[in-house]
Design a protein around this motif. Sequence first.
Motif, PDB file in Angstrom:
ATOM      1  N   TYR A   1       1.047  -1.284   0.138  1.00 49.96           N
ATOM      2  CA  TYR A   1      -0.040   0.066  -0.140  1.00 49.96           C
ATOM      3  C   TYR A   1       0.809   1.258  -0.061  1.00 49.96           C
ATOM      4  O   TYR A   1       2.120   1.146   0.347  1.00 49.96           O
ATOM      5  CB  TYR A   1      -0.642   0.134   1.174  1.00 49.96           C
TER       6      TYR A   1
ATOM      7  N   GLN B   1       0.741   5.531   1.079  1.00 47.43           N
ATOM      8  CA  GLN B   1      -0.288   6.556   1.673  1.00 47.43           C
ATOM      9  C   GLN B   1       0.323   7.936   1.625  1.00 47.43           C
ATOM     10  O   GLN B   1       1.577   8.258   2.082  1.00 47.43           O
ATOM     11  CB  GLN B   1      -0.224   6.263   3.411  1.00 47.43           C
TER      12      GLN B   1
ATOM     13  N   ARG C   1      -4.636   4.901   3.160  1.00 46.09           N
ATOM     14  CA  ARG C   1      -3.706   4.115   2.248  1.00 46.09           C
ATOM     15  C   ARG C   1      -4.662   3.416   1.088  1.00 46.09           C
ATOM     16  O   ARG C   1      -5.751   3.010   1.332  1.00 46.09           O
ATOM     17  CB  ARG C   1      -3.407   3.057   3.370  1.00 46.09           C
TER      18      ARG C   1
ATOM     19  N   LYS D   1      -7.664  -3.836   4.780  1.00 50.11           N
ATOM     20  CA  LYS D   1      -7.089  -2.644   5.562  1.00 50.11           C
ATOM     21  C   LYS D   1      -7.531  -2.990   6.962  1.00 50.11           C
ATOM     22  O   LYS D   1      -6.670  -2.764   8.065  1.00 50.11           O
ATOM     23  CB  LYS D   1      -7.289  -1.330   5.120  1.00 50.11           C
TER      24      LYS D   1
END
Length: 119
Positions: free
Chosen positions: A37, A39, A45, A104
């Motif tokens: 991921y 961010q 994210r 997530k």
Amino acid sequence: QVQLIESGGGLVQAGDSLRLSCQMSGRTDTMRAMGWYRQYPGLERELVASISNMAPTFYLDSVKGRFAISRDNAYTLNLQMNNLKTEDTAVYYCAVNVAPRLRKANNYWGPGTQVTVSS
């Protein structure tokens, strides 16, 4: 339990390449989905790339053809990033999950590594 540590981040120029690695320890044999991921500051994210033994390999549209996810062995997950762009600047996180797909809410996460691409 699984522990993850990312490495390979840094400061590069647009067009350069970086290879991120995620060293995994613990019960990695129970993890079905793995991925990366990223961010941006102030944002959630987003999934960049993932692999799973029960789902197709996934790439975010904006990285298709430039990034490649791979595993060296049971304990190392990589993200090869080529032709980097300034918009790739973010903190990159390694994640794994016992589920067939990353989620997530209950992924295991590494602490993250900063990637900065200058113009």
